[in-house]
Design a protein around this motif. Structure first.
Motif, PDB file in Angstrom:
ATOM      1  N   ILE A 111      42.797  38.377  37.930  1.00  0.00           N
ATOM      2  CA  ILE A 111      41.851  39.439  38.257  1.00  0.00           C
ATOM      3  C   ILE A 111      42.211  39.965  39.638  1.00  0.00           C
ATOM      4  N   PHE A 112      42.046  41.274  39.804  1.00  0.00           N
ATOM      5  CA  PHE A 112      42.556  41.954  41.000  1.00  0.00           C
ATOM      6  C   PHE A 112      41.372  42.520  41.784  1.00  0.00           C
ATOM      7  N   SER A 113      41.074  41.883  42.916  1.00  0.00           N
ATOM      8  CA  SER A 113      39.989  42.342  43.782  1.00  0.00           C
ATOM      9  C   SER A 113      40.573  43.136  44.946  1.00  0.00           C
ATOM     10  N   GLY A 114      39.714  43.758  45.739  1.00  0.00           N
ATOM     11  CA  GLY A 114      40.179  44.425  46.959  1.00  0.00           C
ATOM     12  C   GLY A 114      39.695  45.853  47.075  1.00  0.00           C
ATOM     13  N   VAL A 115      39.350  46.272  48.297  1.00  0.00           N
ATOM     14  CA  VAL A 115      38.773  47.609  48.508  1.00  0.00           C
ATOM     15  C   VAL A 115      39.808  48.716  48.561  1.00  0.00           C
ATOM     16  N   GLY A 116      41.081  48.386  48.715  1.00  0.00           N
ATOM     17  CA  GLY A 116      42.054  49.465  48.919  1.00  0.00           C
ATOM     18  C   GLY A 116      43.323  49.281  48.126  1.00  0.00           C
ATOM     19  N   LYS A 117      43.202  49.196  46.814  1.00  0.00           N
ATOM     20  CA  LYS A 117      44.404  48.993  45.989  1.00  0.00           C
ATOM     21  C   LYS A 117      45.239  50.272  46.010  1.00  0.00           C
ATOM     22  N   SER A 118      46.526  50.150  46.283  1.00  0.00           N
ATOM     23  CA  SER A 118      47.374  51.344  46.333  1.00  0.00           C
ATOM     24  C   SER A 118      47.806  51.744  44.923  1.00  0.00           C
ATOM     25  N   VAL A 119      48.302  52.978  44.805  1.00  0.00           N
ATOM     26  CA  VAL A 119      48.789  53.457  43.509  1.00  0.00           C
ATOM     27  C   VAL A 119      49.887  52.517  43.003  1.00  0.00           C
ATOM     28  N   ALA A 120      50.790  52.136  43.901  1.00  0.00           N
ATOM     29  CA  ALA A 120      51.910  51.259  43.495  1.00  0.00           C
ATOM     30  C   ALA A 120      51.380  49.909  43.001  1.00  0.00           C
ATOM     31  N   GLU A 121      50.373  49.386  43.675  1.00  0.00           N
ATOM     32  CA  GLU A 121      49.825  48.085  43.255  1.00  0.00           C
ATOM     33  C   GLU A 121      49.134  48.197  41.899  1.00  0.00           C
ATOM     34  N   ILE A 122      48.422  49.301  41.700  1.00  0.00           N
ATOM     35  CA  ILE A 122      47.735  49.488  40.408  1.00  0.00           C
ATOM     36  C   ILE A 122      48.758  49.588  39.272  1.00  0.00           C
ATOM     37  N   ARG A 123      49.813  50.337  39.529  1.00  0.00           N
ATOM     38  CA  ARG A 123      50.869  50.464  38.502  1.00  0.00           C
ATOM     39  C   ARG A 123      51.475  49.101  38.169  1.00  0.00           C
ATOM     40  N   MET A 124      51.733  48.351  39.223  1.00  0.00           N
ATOM     41  CA  MET A 124      52.349  47.036  39.038  1.00  0.00           C
ATOM     42  C   MET A 124      51.431  46.124  38.205  1.00  0.00           C
ATOM     43  N   ALA A 125      50.138  46.172  38.507  1.00  0.00           N
ATOM     44  CA  ALA A 125      49.193  45.291  37.809  1.00  0.00           C
ATOM     45  C   ALA A 125      49.010  45.737  36.361  1.00  0.00           C
ATOM     46  N   LEU A 126      49.023  47.051  36.119  1.00  0.00           N
ATOM     47  CA  LEU A 126      48.919  47.538  34.736  1.00  0.00           C
ATOM     48  C   LEU A 126      50.150  47.115  33.943  1.00  0.00           C
ATOM     49  N   ALA A 127      51.314  47.250  34.583  1.00  0.00           N
ATOM     50  CA  ALA A 127      52.558  46.881  33.890  1.00  0.00           C
ATOM     51  C   ALA A 127      52.563  45.391  33.551  1.00  0.00           C
ATOM     52  N   ALA A 128      51.989  44.584  34.436  1.00  0.00           N
ATOM     53  CA  ALA A 128      51.975  43.134  34.195  1.00  0.00           C
ATOM     54  C   ALA A 128      50.937  42.746  33.141  1.00  0.00           C
ATOM     55  N   GLY A 129      49.960  43.647  32.900  1.00  0.00           N
ATOM     56  CA  GLY A 129      48.919  43.353  31.906  1.00  0.00           C
ATOM     57  C   GLY A 129      47.881  42.369  32.404  1.00  0.00           C
ATOM     58  N   ILE A 130      47.381  42.588  33.627  1.00  0.00           N
ATOM     59  CA  ILE A 130      46.382  41.653  34.166  1.00  0.00           C
ATOM     60  C   ILE A 130      45.078  41.711  33.371  1.00  0.00           C
ATOM     61  N   ALA A 131      44.277  40.669  33.549  1.00  0.00           N
ATOM     62  CA  ALA A 131      43.048  40.531  32.759  1.00  0.00           C
ATOM     63  C   ALA A 131      42.000  41.561  33.151  1.00  0.00           C
ATOM     64  N   CYS A 132      41.860  41.825  34.451  1.00  0.00           N
ATOM     65  CA  CYS A 132      40.745  42.682  34.868  1.00  0.00           C
ATOM     66  C   CYS A 132      40.945  43.198  36.293  1.00  0.00           C
ATOM     67  N   PHE A 133      40.578  44.459  36.507  1.00  0.00           N
ATOM     68  CA  PHE A 133      40.515  45.012  37.856  1.00  0.00           C
ATOM     69  C   PHE A 133      39.068  44.921  38.333  1.00  0.00           C
ATOM     70  N   ASN A 134      38.850  44.301  39.484  1.00  0.00           N
ATOM     71  CA  ASN A 134      37.518  44.298  40.076  1.00  0.00           C
ATOM     72  C   ASN A 134      37.426  45.526  40.985  1.00  0.00           C
ATOM     73  N   VAL A 135      36.784  46.565  40.473  1.00  0.00           N
ATOM     74  CA  VAL A 135      36.816  47.878  41.127  1.00  0.00           C
ATOM     75  C   VAL A 135      35.715  47.960  42.182  1.00  0.00           C
ATOM     76  N   GLU A 136      36.076  48.510  43.343  1.00  0.00           N
ATOM     77  CA  GLU A 136      35.142  48.474  44.473  1.00  0.00           C
ATOM     78  C   GLU A 136      34.604  49.830  44.902  1.00  0.00           C
ATOM     79  N   SER A 137      35.040  50.931  44.251  1.00  0.00           N
ATOM     80  CA  SER A 137      34.507  52.253  44.628  1.00  0.00           C
ATOM     81  C   SER A 137      34.689  53.225  43.473  1.00  0.00           C
ATOM     82  N   LEU A 138      33.947  54.337  43.533  1.00  0.00           N
ATOM     83  CA  LEU A 138      34.087  55.370  42.498  1.00  0.00           C
ATOM     84  C   LEU A 138      35.476  55.980  42.557  1.00  0.00           C
ATOM     85  N   SER A 139      35.959  56.122  43.785  1.00  0.00           N
ATOM     86  CA  SER A 139      37.278  56.715  43.950  1.00  0.00           C
ATOM     87  C   SER A 139      38.342  55.843  43.261  1.00  0.00           C
TER      88      SER A 139
END
Ligand code: LLP
Length: 437
Positions: A111-139
């Motif tokens: 699971i991926f927590s954190g207030v400032g996930k970058s575009v590159a980090e999000i892409r990397m986590a999607l490609a890896a197929g992580i279980a869940c993004f813990n989203v911290e803002s509407l943005s």
């Protein structure tokens, strides 16, 4: 000499020498040098078992997953050990995801927590197929949906809700108050879930919070659980079904300076209280339909399993203070300088030197460079000392300030000693730098 109770299990004095499992620490000091982080494998295994055994009792209901918080101690051997014991992982960066994968952890339990996930980090986590993004803002929610759309997948999400409860811990490590930067404000959470549902490339699966660290009482965590439960009921009215509730980390450990009678919560008791609470709620409102529960512990899994060993370089007795200058410094263990944190410190070998009150400091050019103050110890130059309860937020917060190589990390397993991270070489510290002319 005896160590205070509940501190550093698997570390004990035998014949006047501090041992970790079956190894005398002074032999490690002679062999591998100092400063050195030394961990007990048995202590790591025991600490994980305390969580896993308690979690297993919920297996036939919704199931409970323990996601070790990687930031706390991210050595590959420690991650690999927890992965082999069945742990999931809580990460906060692409770097931590890479570590988990390199250590053999399964992205499907990340699971991926954190207030400032970058575009590159999000892409990397999607490609890896992580279980869940813990989203911290509407943005972040919108960004995540857009990126998932671009790469043609659906991101599983939980919203990190800020429950606005007081964790009653150090302000720097308190995260669940309205004034903290973390999570989505409680009053905005329902609307945020509605928006999440409307976004095309997201699947809403969970809800989470993390209210702070080093909690010496689990009441605020149960209060946070209550607030999440209220919200899940409102979401249910909106037709949004939540499949898991993640309570974050936070259980404290004993460092030795707590008020008499203060005992950190025992993981098994805390988990049992959470499960009883969840069961009662599910029975009352959902006909007993199960819900999964997740935890993100860090300190309570690794804190007591590690020590920082240092050597006394210079003794400087003075008129107002006596200083023992060590070869370890704030760059090795920043917790005292940053939070005023207290770590128990002991001589590794009992010595005949006179007992004196010392401030234990490092050689760094800052008055804030201290590791322990006003400690009664028998010290001579060349002696080894050990800072206890240093397995959590020790090595991961270490730096190279003053061009100091970071310490060697050793794992002891019975009488076996493994170098799990080599001491950095000085050349490696500026290997990426260039002199331009
Ligand atoms: N989950 C999230 C989202 C977190 O931010 C943290 C820690 C944890 C889990 C793990 O919490 P634990 O079980 O370890 O309490 N450097 C400070 C502590 C910072 C805590 C950061 N977040 C210290 O040395 O005391």
């Amino acid at each position: 000499m005896k160590l205070p109770p509940d501190i550093a299990p698997h570390f004990e004095f035998r014949g006047g020498r501090l041992h970790v499992e079956r190894v005398a620490l002074d032999t490690l000091g002679a062999r591998f040098g100092t400063p050195a982080y030394v961990y007990s494998k048995a202590a790591l295994v025991d600490a994980y078992a305390a969580y896993a055994n308690a979690a297993a009792k919920y297996a036939t209901r919704g199931g409970a997953l323990v996601c070790y918080s990687v930031k706390v101690n991210s050595n590959l051997t420690i991650l690999n050990l927890f992965a082999s014991l069945g742990a999931g992982f809580d990460i906060v960066s692409g770097g931590e995801l890479a570590r988990v994968i390199a250590a053999g952890g399964s992205p499907g339990k990340v699971i991926f927590s954190g207030v400032g996930k970058s575009v590159a980090e999000i892409r990397m986590a999607l490609a890896a197929g992580i279980a869940c993004f813990n989203v911290e803002s509407l943005s972040e929610l919108r960004r995540l949906s857009a990126i998932a759309g671009e790469v043609g997948c659906v991101a599983r999400i939980s919203l990190r809700v800020n429950p606005d409860v007081d964790a009653k811990t150090h302000p720097y490590i308190s995260t669940g108050l309205a004034e903290n930067k973390f999570g989505i404000a409680y009053r905005d959470a329902r609307a945020a879930y509605r928006e999440a549902r409307s976004l095309p490339h997201l699947a809403v699966i969970g809800i989470d919070c993390h209210i702070g660290s080093q909690l010496l009482d689990d009441a605020p965590l149960l209060e946070a659980l209550d607030r999440l439960i209220d919200l899940i009921d409102l979401l249910d009215e909106d037709g949004i079904e939540i499949e898991h509730v993640d309570l974050g980390g936070g259980l404290g450990i004993r460092y030795g300076n707590e008020a008499v009678g203060t005992m950190p919560p025992v993981p098994a008791d805390y988990l049992a209280r959470v499960f009883a609470h969840v069961d009662a709620w599910r029975a009352a409102r959902y006909g007993g339909k199960p819900i999964a529960v997740m935890f993100e512990p860090g300190r309570s899994l690794v804190g007591q399993a590690g020590i920082l060993m240092a050597r006394v370089e210079v003794l400087k007795p003075g008129t107002s203070k006596n200083f023992a200058v060590l070869d370890a410094a704030m760059n090795d263990l920043i917790r005292p300088a940053l939070y005023g944190a207290w770590h128990e410190v002991v001589s590794v070998v009992e010595s005949g030197a006179p007992e004196t009150v010392w401030d234990l400091v490092g050689p760094i050019c800052e008055s804030g460079d201290w590791l322990a103050r006003d400690r009664k110890l028998k010290l001579a130059e060349g002696d080894l000392v050990a800072f206890l309860s240093a397995g959590a937020y020790g090595m991961t917060m270490a730096s190279n300030y003053n061009t100091r190589p970071r310490a060697v990390e050793l794992l002891v397993d019975g009488s076996d000693v493994h170098v799990i991270r080599e001491r950095e070489s000085i050349a490696s510290l500026f290997a990426g730098e260039r002199v331009i002319v």
